[in-house]
Every structure is written in structure tokens, then in C-alpha cells.
Design a protein around this motif. Sequence first.
Motif, PDB file in Angstrom:
ATOM      1  N   LEU A   1       0.825  -1.212   0.000  1.00  0.00           N
ATOM      2  CA  LEU A   1       0.000   0.000   0.000  1.00  0.00           C
ATOM      3  C   LEU A   1       0.857   1.260   0.000  1.00  0.00           C
ATOM      4  O   LEU A   1       0.497   2.258  -0.652  1.00  0.00           O
ATOM      5  N   GLU A   2       1.975   1.231   0.690  1.00  0.00           N
ATOM      6  CA  GLU A   2       2.896   2.362   0.613  1.00  0.00           C
ATOM      7  C   GLU A   2       3.471   2.499  -0.794  1.00  0.00           C
ATOM      8  O   GLU A   2       3.660   3.616  -1.304  1.00  0.00           O
ATOM      9  N   LEU A   3       3.749   1.365  -1.449  1.00  0.00           N
ATOM     10  CA  LEU A   3       4.236   1.417  -2.825  1.00  0.00           C
ATOM     11  C   LEU A   3       3.180   1.998  -3.765  1.00  0.00           C
ATOM     12  O   LEU A   3       3.504   2.749  -4.695  1.00  0.00           O
ATOM     13  N   ARG A   4       1.921   1.663  -3.506  1.00  0.00           N
ATOM     14  CA  ARG A   4       0.856   2.234  -4.344  1.00  0.00           C
ATOM     15  C   ARG A   4       0.793   3.748  -4.156  1.00  0.00           C
ATOM     16  O   ARG A   4       0.645   4.495  -5.134  1.00  0.00           O
ATOM     17  N   ALA A   5       0.913   4.197  -2.918  1.00  0.00           N
ATOM     18  CA  ALA A   5       0.921   5.640  -2.669  1.00  0.00           C
ATOM     19  C   ALA A   5       2.104   6.287  -3.378  1.00  0.00           C
ATOM     20  O   ALA A   5       1.971   7.356  -4.002  1.00  0.00           O
ATOM     21  N   LEU A   6       3.266   5.656  -3.314  1.00  0.00           N
ATOM     22  CA  LEU A   6       4.452   6.214  -3.957  1.00  0.00           C
ATOM     23  C   LEU A   6       4.305   6.240  -5.483  1.00  0.00           C
ATOM     24  O   LEU A   6       4.796   7.165  -6.143  1.00  0.00           O
ATOM     25  N   SER A   7       3.647   5.245  -6.045  1.00  0.00           N
ATOM     26  CA  SER A   7       3.468   5.256  -7.504  1.00  0.00           C
ATOM     27  C   SER A   7       2.631   6.450  -7.924  1.00  0.00           C
ATOM     28  O   SER A   7       2.872   7.044  -8.987  1.00  0.00           O
ATOM     29  N   HIS A   8       1.650   6.829  -7.091  1.00  0.00           N
ATOM     30  CA  HIS A   8       0.846   8.019  -7.391  1.00  0.00           C
ATOM     31  C   HIS A   8       1.662   9.289  -7.181  1.00  0.00           C
ATOM     32  O   HIS A   8       1.562  10.241  -7.966  1.00  0.00           O
TER      33      HIS A   8
ATOM     34  N   SER B   1       6.180 -15.938  -7.216  1.00  0.00           N
ATOM     35  CA  SER B   1       4.939 -15.377  -7.753  1.00  0.00           C
ATOM     36  C   SER B   1       5.273 -14.511  -8.956  1.00  0.00           C
ATOM     37  O   SER B   1       6.404 -14.029  -9.086  1.00  0.00           O
ATOM     38  N   PRO B   2       4.310 -14.290  -9.838  1.00  0.00           N
ATOM     39  CA  PRO B   2       4.557 -13.372 -10.957  1.00  0.00           C
ATOM     40  C   PRO B   2       4.905 -11.981 -10.450  1.00  0.00           C
ATOM     41  O   PRO B   2       4.520 -11.590  -9.337  1.00  0.00           O
ATOM     42  N   ALA B   3       5.633 -11.240 -11.257  1.00  0.00           N
ATOM     43  CA  ALA B   3       5.983  -9.870 -10.888  1.00  0.00           C
ATOM     44  C   ALA B   3       4.715  -9.056 -10.656  1.00  0.00           C
ATOM     45  O   ALA B   3       3.723  -9.198 -11.378  1.00  0.00           O
ATOM     46  N   LEU B   4       4.746  -8.211  -9.628  1.00  0.00           N
ATOM     47  CA  LEU B   4       3.602  -7.366  -9.280  1.00  0.00           C
ATOM     48  C   LEU B   4       3.836  -5.975  -9.855  1.00  0.00           C
ATOM     49  O   LEU B   4       4.884  -5.361  -9.594  1.00  0.00           O
ATOM     50  N   LEU B   5       2.887  -5.475 -10.637  1.00  0.00           N
ATOM     51  CA  LEU B   5       3.006  -4.139 -11.213  1.00  0.00           C
ATOM     52  C   LEU B   5       2.002  -3.225 -10.529  1.00  0.00           C
ATOM     53  O   LEU B   5       0.787  -3.439 -10.596  1.00  0.00           O
ATOM     54  N   ILE B   6       2.516  -2.200  -9.869  1.00  0.00           N
ATOM     55  CA  ILE B   6       1.696  -1.233  -9.133  1.00  0.00           C
ATOM     56  C   ILE B   6       1.726   0.090  -9.895  1.00  0.00           C
ATOM     57  O   ILE B   6       2.784   0.541 -10.332  1.00  0.00           O
ATOM     58  N   GLY B   7       0.569   0.741 -10.035  1.00  0.00           N
ATOM     59  CA  GLY B   7       0.512   1.997 -10.771  1.00  0.00           C
ATOM     60  C   GLY B   7       0.579   1.798 -12.265  1.00  0.00           C
ATOM     61  O   GLY B   7       1.178   2.608 -12.995  1.00  0.00           O
ATOM     62  N   GLU B   8      -0.068   0.726 -12.739  1.00  0.00           N
ATOM     63  CA  GLU B   8      -0.004   0.408 -14.167  1.00  0.00           C
ATOM     64  C   GLU B   8      -0.702   1.448 -15.035  1.00  0.00           C
ATOM     65  O   GLU B   8      -0.555   1.444 -16.263  1.00  0.00           O
ATOM     66  N   GLU B   9      -1.450   2.361 -14.413  1.00  0.00           N
ATOM     67  CA  GLU B   9      -2.128   3.393 -15.197  1.00  0.00           C
ATOM     68  C   GLU B   9      -1.155   4.453 -15.719  1.00  0.00           C
ATOM     69  O   GLU B   9      -1.504   5.262 -16.588  1.00  0.00           O
ATOM     70  N   TYR B  10       0.062   4.472 -15.185  1.00  0.00           N
ATOM     71  CA  TYR B  10       1.053   5.454 -15.634  1.00  0.00           C
ATOM     72  C   TYR B  10       1.895   4.862 -16.756  1.00  0.00           C
ATOM     73  O   TYR B  10       2.070   3.642 -16.859  1.00  0.00           O
ATOM     74  N   THR B  11       2.425   5.728 -17.616  1.00  0.00           N
ATOM     75  CA  THR B  11       3.099   5.277 -18.832  1.00  0.00           C
ATOM     76  C   THR B  11       4.620   5.335 -18.735  1.00  0.00           C
ATOM     77  O   THR B  11       5.308   4.939 -19.687  1.00  0.00           O
ATOM     78  N   GLN B  12       5.170   5.826 -17.635  1.00  0.00           N
ATOM     79  CA  GLN B  12       6.625   5.872 -17.484  1.00  0.00           C
ATOM     80  C   GLN B  12       7.193   4.462 -17.396  1.00  0.00           C
ATOM     81  O   GLN B  12       6.485   3.495 -17.097  1.00  0.00           O
ATOM     82  N   LYS B  13       8.480   4.332 -17.649  1.00  0.00           N
ATOM     83  CA  LYS B  13       9.157   3.056 -17.452  1.00  0.00           C
ATOM     84  C   LYS B  13       9.129   2.702 -15.967  1.00  0.00           C
ATOM     85  O   LYS B  13       9.454   3.538 -15.122  1.00  0.00           O
ATOM     86  N   PRO B  14       8.738   1.486 -15.607  1.00  0.00           N
ATOM     87  CA  PRO B  14       8.593   1.150 -14.178  1.00  0.00           C
ATOM     88  C   PRO B  14       9.916   1.205 -13.412  1.00  0.00           C
ATOM     89  O   PRO B  14      10.986   0.911 -13.966  1.00  0.00           O
ATOM     90  N   LEU B  15       9.814   1.600 -12.167  1.00  0.00           N
ATOM     91  CA  LEU B  15      10.902   1.393 -11.224  1.00  0.00           C
ATOM     92  C   LEU B  15      10.824  -0.078 -10.812  1.00  0.00           C
ATOM     93  O   LEU B  15       9.745  -0.625 -10.642  1.00  0.00           O
ATOM     94  N   THR B  16      11.980  -0.723 -10.637  1.00  0.00           N
ATOM     95  CA  THR B  16      11.992  -2.165 -10.361  1.00  0.00           C
ATOM     96  C   THR B  16      12.616  -2.461  -9.009  1.00  0.00           C
ATOM     97  O   THR B  16      13.752  -2.060  -8.742  1.00  0.00           O
ATOM     98  N   LEU B  17      11.854  -3.158  -8.170  1.00  0.00           N
ATOM     99  CA  LEU B  17      12.312  -3.586  -6.863  1.00  0.00           C
ATOM    100  C   LEU B  17      12.289  -5.114  -6.804  1.00  0.00           C
ATOM    101  O   LEU B  17      11.543  -5.754  -7.540  1.00  0.00           O
ATOM    102  N   VAL B  18      13.079  -5.679  -5.916  1.00  0.00           N
ATOM    103  CA  VAL B  18      13.076  -7.121  -5.680  1.00  0.00           C
ATOM    104  C   VAL B  18      12.615  -7.369  -4.251  1.00  0.00           C
ATOM    105  O   VAL B  18      13.171  -6.799  -3.303  1.00  0.00           O
ATOM    106  N   TYR B  19      11.595  -8.200  -4.115  1.00  0.00           N
ATOM    107  CA  TYR B  19      11.066  -8.544  -2.793  1.00  0.00           C
ATOM    108  C   TYR B  19      11.638  -9.885  -2.357  1.00  0.00           C
ATOM    109  O   TYR B  19      11.568 -10.874  -3.083  1.00  0.00           O
TER     110      TYR B  19
END
Length: 291
Positions: free
Chosen positions: A223-230, A243-261
Motif C-alpha cells: 500500500l505504501e508502494l501504491r501511494a508512492l506510484s501516485h 509469484s509473478p511480478a507485481l506491477l503497481i501503478g499500471e495506469e502510468y506510462t513511465q518506465k517502471p521502477l523495479t524492486l526485488v522482494y
Amino acid sequence: MEDSQSEHQRMVRRHHREKKELQARIQSMKNAVPKSDRKRRKQLLLDVARLEAELEQKHQQELEKFQESFPDDSNLDSVTEDLAKMDLENQPPRLSRAQRRCERRAAIERARLERIAEAEREHLASFRHDEEEKLAAILEAKNLEMKDIPADGHCMYRAIQDQLVFSVTVESLRRRTADYLRKHVDDFLPFFSNPETGDAYSRNDFMSYCHDIMHSAAWGGQLELRALSHVLQTPIEVIQSDSPALLIGEEYTQKPLTLVYLRYSCNLGEHYNSVKPLEAGAVGGTAPRLL
């Protein structure tokens, strides 16, 4: 006297035989589990520790029962009584038979717990190794590799900071995350609950949680990551091993920032790392500059 000594010798020989039989059984158990089957090998470590502890406890109880049945046939007691008659200075008081039994039981329990703890450490190390291998393969397919981030409670924010193409402090990221959550409390409150009890947060609890985001090293999550994506108006991709990669903030068109959990890499718990290219080059895409 002779009967008790013979009984004691038979018991000692039986204990020795049972230990050898257990070791043979353990070896058979090990041979039955392929080294490639990591999941079953992990469980095997715990089973072996339990079987060894159970046999040791059984033998100790039998020894104690024997001593209770023949209280006058203990060489240890005779030696202790002789020493007690001597006038020695600075000697600790003689322990009673019950106290000695308690100490032996405590020592056995400590040894049992240590074996179980060691098995669990090996278990965790095996999980950690598996996770790192899977993540390395996933990242290699993306021409990336893991970049270590300190495990200090700020790891999620530091991983985001590392991915950005402009300078920003962890404190600023935390403050902007908390501010966004406060301004959109109705959107986020239904998804927040007490991690220990599972009870839903009240509005006051939620505001206290936001305060902790700003003023402590509280761990961040989805949820903090979702806030940060906004806040950043940028997608955030979270790569996981199982698990498959999780994409947060998919409504934005910028190149994603990539984190490893990572679930097992840190002794303190879950952890986030950043990534970097396998070959030298810029990391991250264009993102709006924070004001």
C-alpha cells in the motif's frame, strides 16, 4: 549390589545399541531422500533433530528411574559424601539428587533446543539459497542483477530512491507517502488492518500509522508502494521468487521502477532490494522531479 550393577550394565549396553540403531535409521532416511529434493531435505533435518532429542530424553529418564530404584548404589553419591566430610574452604554446597536431576534435565533440554534451532537455521539458509537462485534467473532474463540495500527498516524507500534518476531523500519519500495516504484516507483505510490481530484500523489508528511512516523506520509494503506510484506518477514493478511480478501503478506510462522482494534473505524479516543492469548503463526511466 551385583544385581543392580548387572542391571545397570544391561541398560547401558541397550542405550548404546539403541543409539546405533537410530543412527542407522537416520542414515536410511537420508538415503531415501534425493539431494535434489530440497523441500524434503529441509524437513529431514527437523525430523532428525526431533528423533535424537527424544531418544536422549528417554535414556535420561531411564537412568534417573534406575538411580531412584537403587539409591544406595551410586558411586557418585559415595564420592560426594566423602567430599562432604572434608573441611574444604570456598566449596559450593553439595547438590541433592533432585537438584542434580533438574540440572541434567535442563542440560538435555538446552541441547535439544539448540539442535532444533540449528536445524531451523539450516532450513532457513536453504530457503534463502533457493530464493536467491530463482531471483537471479528471473533478473538475468531481464538483463538485470540484484543490488543490495541495507536492512535498516527503510529498505523499500531506499530501493525506490536508488531507482530514481533525480536526487531525493528517504525522509522526503516517507513524508510524501504519509501525506498522500492522509489525503486519500477513504481509498486506503479499508485495506489497512492490524498485522497481529487482523482487526480493521480505525481512522485514528490509520493517522497514527501515517505518523509512524514519517517519524520511524516502519517497514513499507504494497500500500505504501501504491501511494508512492501516485506521488511519482510512475509504475513500480516488484519481482518475487515464487509469484509473478507485481506491477503497481499500471495506469502510468513511465518506465517502471523495479524492486526485488525477498522473504528469507534478512534475519529480521521481509526485505526489498534494488536492481542494476548486468552491463554498465543507466538505471530507471524518466520520472517527474519531486517539488
